[in-house]
Write a protein that holds these residues in place. Structure first.
Motif, PDB file in Angstrom:
ATOM      1  N   TYR A  56     -11.542  10.522   0.683  1.00  0.00           N
ATOM      2  CA  TYR A  56     -11.191  10.479   2.173  1.00  0.00           C
ATOM      3  C   TYR A  56     -10.945   9.315   2.664  1.00  0.00           C
ATOM      4  CZ  TYR A  56     -11.982  11.741   6.837  1.00  0.00           C
ATOM      5  OH  TYR A  56     -12.037  12.207   8.158  1.00  0.00           O
ATOM      6  N   ASN A  57      -9.745   9.223   3.500  1.00  0.00           N
ATOM      7  CA  ASN A  57      -9.306   8.086   4.043  1.00  0.00           C
ATOM      8  C   ASN A  57      -9.945   7.978   5.517  1.00  0.00           C
ATOM      9  OD1 ASN A  57      -7.549   6.333   5.647  1.00  0.00           O
ATOM     10  ND2 ASN A  57      -6.549   6.231   3.770  1.00  0.00           N
ATOM     11  N   GLU A  58     -10.672   6.848   5.715  1.00  0.00           N
ATOM     12  CA  GLU A  58     -11.620   6.946   6.957  1.00  0.00           C
ATOM     13  C   GLU A  58     -10.571   6.607   8.056  1.00  0.00           C
ATOM     14  OE1 GLU A  58     -14.418   7.647   8.023  1.00  0.00           O
ATOM     15  OE2 GLU A  58     -15.549   7.755   6.219  1.00  0.00           O
ATOM     16  N   SER A  59      -9.536   5.726   7.865  1.00  0.00           N
ATOM     17  CA  SER A  59      -8.818   5.260   9.030  1.00  0.00           C
ATOM     18  C   SER A  59      -7.686   6.498   9.475  1.00  0.00           C
ATOM     19  CB  SER A  59      -8.109   3.855   8.614  1.00  0.00           C
ATOM     20  OG  SER A  59      -7.240   4.321   7.382  1.00  0.00           O
ATOM     21  N   LYS A  60      -7.483   7.125   8.504  1.00  0.00           N
ATOM     22  CA  LYS A  60      -6.554   8.149   8.796  1.00  0.00           C
ATOM     23  C   LYS A  60      -7.023   9.509   9.011  1.00  0.00           C
ATOM     24  CE  LYS A  60      -2.737   6.119   6.061  1.00  0.00           C
ATOM     25  NZ  LYS A  60      -1.846   6.141   4.982  1.00  0.00           N
ATOM     26  N   LYS A  61      -8.494   9.539   8.730  1.00  0.00           N
ATOM     27  CA  LYS A  61      -9.240  10.764   8.857  1.00  0.00           C
ATOM     28  C   LYS A  61      -8.616  12.108   8.180  1.00  0.00           C
ATOM     29  CE  LYS A  61     -12.086   8.570  11.586  1.00  0.00           C
ATOM     30  NZ  LYS A  61     -13.119   8.247  11.165  1.00  0.00           N
ATOM     31  N   CYS A  62      -8.226  11.725   6.772  1.00  0.00           N
ATOM     32  CA  CYS A  62      -7.753  12.821   6.111  1.00  0.00           C
ATOM     33  C   CYS A  62      -8.033  12.458   4.570  1.00  0.00           C
ATOM     34  CB  CYS A  62      -6.173  13.069   6.137  1.00  0.00           C
ATOM     35  SG  CYS A  62      -5.079  11.470   5.702  1.00  0.00           S
ATOM     36  N   TYR A  63      -7.622  13.639   3.692  1.00  0.00           N
ATOM     37  CA  TYR A  63      -7.904  13.325   2.392  1.00  0.00           C
ATOM     38  C   TYR A  63      -6.334  12.810   1.731  1.00  0.00           C
ATOM     39  CZ  TYR A  63     -12.184  15.569   2.526  1.00  0.00           C
ATOM     40  OH  TYR A  63     -13.595  15.871   2.806  1.00  0.00           O
ATOM     41  N   ILE A  64      -6.433  11.796   0.783  1.00  0.00           N
ATOM     42  CA  ILE A  64      -5.137  11.344  -0.118  1.00  0.00           C
ATOM     43  C   ILE A  64      -5.752  11.427  -1.317  1.00  0.00           C
ATOM     44  CG2 ILE A  64      -4.543   9.990   2.033  1.00  0.00           C
ATOM     45  CD1 ILE A  64      -5.858   7.595   0.563  1.00  0.00           C
ATOM     46  N   TYR A  65      -4.535  10.929  -2.264  1.00  0.00           N
ATOM     47  CA  TYR A  65      -4.750  11.013  -3.750  1.00  0.00           C
ATOM     48  C   TYR A  65      -5.445   9.765  -4.066  1.00  0.00           C
ATOM     49  CZ  TYR A  65      -1.104  14.592  -3.908  1.00  0.00           C
ATOM     50  OH  TYR A  65      -0.315  15.661  -3.474  1.00  0.00           O
ATOM     51  N   ARG A  66      -6.691  10.153  -4.990  1.00  0.00           N
ATOM     52  CA  ARG A  66      -7.243   9.054  -5.564  1.00  0.00           C
ATOM     53  C   ARG A  66      -6.557   8.077  -6.379  1.00  0.00           C
ATOM     54  NH1 ARG A  66      -9.563   5.349  -7.949  1.00  0.00           N
ATOM     55  NH2 ARG A  66     -11.178   5.369  -9.366  1.00  0.00           N
ATOM     56  N   ALA A  67      -5.674   8.488  -7.214  1.00  0.00           N
ATOM     57  CA  ALA A  67      -4.782   7.929  -8.057  1.00  0.00           C
ATOM     58  C   ALA A  67      -3.509   7.389  -7.544  1.00  0.00           C
ATOM     59  CB  ALA A  67      -4.375   8.615  -9.471  1.00  0.00           C
ATOM     60  N   ARG A  68      -3.190   5.941  -7.431  1.00  0.00           N
ATOM     61  CA  ARG A  68      -2.219   5.440  -6.836  1.00  0.00           C
ATOM     62  C   ARG A  68      -1.063   5.333  -7.777  1.00  0.00           C
ATOM     63  NH1 ARG A  68      -5.627   0.502  -4.862  1.00  0.00           N
ATOM     64  NH2 ARG A  68      -3.637  -0.629  -4.448  1.00  0.00           N
ATOM     65  N   LEU A  69      -0.420   6.441  -8.353  1.00  0.00           N
ATOM     66  CA  LEU A  69       0.339   6.350  -9.328  1.00  0.00           C
ATOM     67  C   LEU A  69       1.519   5.712  -8.934  1.00  0.00           C
ATOM     68  CD1 LEU A  69      -0.005  10.114 -10.659  1.00  0.00           C
ATOM     69  CD2 LEU A  69      -0.747   7.895 -11.823  1.00  0.00           C
ATOM     70  N   GLU A  70       1.977   5.613  -7.641  1.00  0.00           N
ATOM     71  CA  GLU A  70       3.428   5.289  -7.222  1.00  0.00           C
ATOM     72  C   GLU A  70       3.273   3.581  -7.473  1.00  0.00           C
ATOM     73  OE1 GLU A  70       0.489   5.338  -3.929  1.00  0.00           O
ATOM     74  OE2 GLU A  70       1.157   6.938  -5.455  1.00  0.00           O
ATOM     75  N   GLU A  71       2.037   2.918  -7.585  1.00  0.00           N
ATOM     76  CA  GLU A  71       2.097   1.711  -7.760  1.00  0.00           C
ATOM     77  C   GLU A  71       2.015   1.327  -9.318  1.00  0.00           C
ATOM     78  OE1 GLU A  71      -0.735  -0.266  -5.016  1.00  0.00           O
ATOM     79  OE2 GLU A  71      -1.035   1.492  -3.842  1.00  0.00           O
ATOM     80  N   THR A  72       2.145   2.099 -10.108  1.00  0.00           N
ATOM     81  CA  THR A  72       1.944   1.822 -11.344  1.00  0.00           C
ATOM     82  C   THR A  72       3.176   1.799 -12.199  1.00  0.00           C
ATOM     83  OG1 THR A  72       1.450   3.999 -12.110  1.00  0.00           O
ATOM     84  CG2 THR A  72      -0.479   2.621 -11.424  1.00  0.00           C
ATOM     85  N   GLU A  73       4.199   1.863 -11.632  1.00  0.00           N
ATOM     86  CA  GLU A  73       5.691   2.012 -12.329  1.00  0.00           C
ATOM     87  C   GLU A  73       6.013   1.194 -13.533  1.00  0.00           C
ATOM     88  OE1 GLU A  73      10.170   2.662 -11.301  1.00  0.00           O
ATOM     89  OE2 GLU A  73       9.047   1.948  -9.701  1.00  0.00           O
ATOM     90  N   GLN A  74       5.407  -0.001 -13.343  1.00  0.00           N
ATOM     91  CA  GLN A  74       5.606  -1.038 -14.588  1.00  0.00           C
ATOM     92  C   GLN A  74       5.108  -0.529 -16.020  1.00  0.00           C
ATOM     93  OE1 GLN A  74       3.311  -4.631 -14.197  1.00  0.00           O
ATOM     94  NE2 GLN A  74       2.424  -3.617 -12.516  1.00  0.00           N
ATOM     95  N   TYR A  75       4.232   0.281 -15.817  1.00  0.00           N
ATOM     96  CA  TYR A  75       3.538   1.004 -17.285  1.00  0.00           C
ATOM     97  C   TYR A  75       4.177   2.031 -17.577  1.00  0.00           C
ATOM     98  CZ  TYR A  75      -0.011  -2.539 -15.457  1.00  0.00           C
ATOM     99  OH  TYR A  75      -0.597  -3.545 -15.014  1.00  0.00           O
ATOM    100  N   TRP A  76       4.901   2.871 -16.762  1.00  0.00           N
ATOM    101  CA  TRP A  76       5.455   4.319 -17.220  1.00  0.00           C
ATOM    102  C   TRP A  76       5.947   4.263 -18.470  1.00  0.00           C
ATOM    103  CZ3 TRP A  76       7.691   6.019 -11.898  1.00  0.00           C
ATOM    104  CH2 TRP A  76       6.476   6.046 -10.885  1.00  0.00           C
ATOM    105  N   ARG A  77       7.024   3.472 -18.918  1.00  0.00           N
ATOM    106  CA  ARG A  77       7.851   3.416 -20.115  1.00  0.00           C
ATOM    107  C   ARG A  77       7.032   3.082 -21.204  1.00  0.00           C
ATOM    108  NH1 ARG A  77      12.933   3.839 -21.394  1.00  0.00           N
ATOM    109  NH2 ARG A  77      13.461   4.143 -19.308  1.00  0.00           N
TER     110      ARG A  77
END
Length: 350
Positions: free
Chosen positions: A237-258
């Motif tokens: 739960y994101n308090e500032s946006k008052k909604c649920y968001i994804y727990r895993a921030r996959l979009e910030e881990t691109e350097q590891y995908w390959r």
């Protein structure tokens, strides 16, 4: 697994590459007035607790660090089926199948770094080396230097982690390896599309029920019962946006995908334990695996009528395949002798 299905990283392929499924009643009877959601429809997508599927949960603290990994456990006897989920999922991805597997074996499902209820010093370090170290550390913290027979089961990103852990020979009692719907060649080819997929998926949900509904209607998961169990722990739960968001921030881990997928086929084929590859389509084998399969180096099963998350979409069939694999390879409580793989805690014959 082709470029149109994109079966690797974010495990979200179908919801973005295909049009979102429309409610049949809306398309066929568009002239009818819209009816507000009923209490029944809210209940249909309501979260379900993991109790009754797993027996217990625990937090595994890793010595000399601030890393704490959450695990779900089931069963009392037999080898340990140690489950590693895909990117963006959680250990509860295996809940429905665990209820069946635990009748004949033990099950441990771990929330990987940056996922579920696990916490770490760096949730964004999803390098294959770090995730492998995490798994080995959790196994050691749980079982010490003499672990029971362990069958590593990994889905998608978790499948790559399982293969790399097996290749390290860091678990002395490793007795089997099961990889679920990930193949090196097509996974690498699809990486170019991953950021687009991640940014295109729905980012915010007003309620957990809405997230569950979206996962089922969008095609990410095909089993509503599993979605009600597994989706809640993939959100926060994101308090500032008052909604649920994804727990895993996959979009910030691109350097590891390959790094997850490079060399995966050869590592899988060279692992000195019985191996099973579960696929959701026959077009997903790359050249190395095709040759290896023809040479009988591993068992392969194509599971029909399922999406990428085989363990969630058809949990009964998945559980049966795992138990048959254990039985076929005579994997017992104390493991099986694997030629060429000497367990360090065993005394040598005189």
């Amino acid at each position: 697994m082709d470029s149109s299905t994109l079966a690797s990283l974010p495990e979200e392929r179908e919801s973005t590459d295909q049009p979102q499924q429309q409610d049949q009643s809306l398309s066929a009877f568009a002239s009818l007035p819209h009816r507000p959601p009923t209490q029944t429809s809210l209940q249909k997508y309501s979260p379900v607790d993991w109790l009754g599927y797993f027996d217990r949960e625990d937090d595994i603290c890793i010595p000399d660090s601030n890393d704490v990994f959450h695990v779900y456990m089931a069963g009392k006897e037999g080898p340990v089926v140690f489950c590693l989920h895909g990117g963006g999922y959680s250990g509860l991805s295996f809940a429905l199948s665990a209820k069946i597997i635990k009748e004949k074996a033990r099950v441990v499902a771990m929330d990987l770094r940056g996922h579920g209820k696990s916490t770490s010093e760096n949730d964004l370090d999803l390098s294959i080396e770090t995730m492998c170290n995490d798994v080995v550390a959790v196994v050691k913290a749980m079982y010490g230097d003499s672990p029971p027979a362990i069958v590593l089961v990994g889905h998608s990103m978790g499948g790559s982690v399982a293969v790399h852990v097996a290749a390290r020979k860091a678990i002395p009692s490793l007795a089997g390896l099961v990889v679920v719907d990930v193949v090196e060649g097509t996974a690498l080819a699809s990486l170019i599309h991953m950021q687009k997929i991640l940014s295109s998926r729905m980012q915010h949900f007003s309620s957990i029920e809405k997230a569950i509904e979206w996962s089922v209607r969008g095609g990410t998961l095909r089993n509503i019962d599993s979605a009600r169990l597994s989706i809640p722990t993939t959100l926060k739960y994101n308090e500032s946006k008052k909604c649920y968001i994804y727990r895993a921030r996959l979009e910030e881990t691109e350097q590891y995908w390959r790094g997850w997928y490079e060399g995966l086929s050869e590592k899988f084929l060279s692992s000195p334990v019985p191996k099973l590859l579960l696929l959701a389509g026959t077009d997903r084998l790359d050249r190395a695996l095709t040759i290896g399969q023809m040479q009988g180096k591993f068992q392969m099963v194509v599971v029909r009528h399922t999406g990428h998350a085989i363990q969630e979409d058809v949990p009964e069939e998945f559980a049966t395949l795992i138990l048959n694999f254990i039985s076929r390879n005579r994997i017992g409580p104390h493991g099986v002798e694997i030629p060429g793989l000497r367990r360090p805690f065993q005394s040598q014959p005189k």
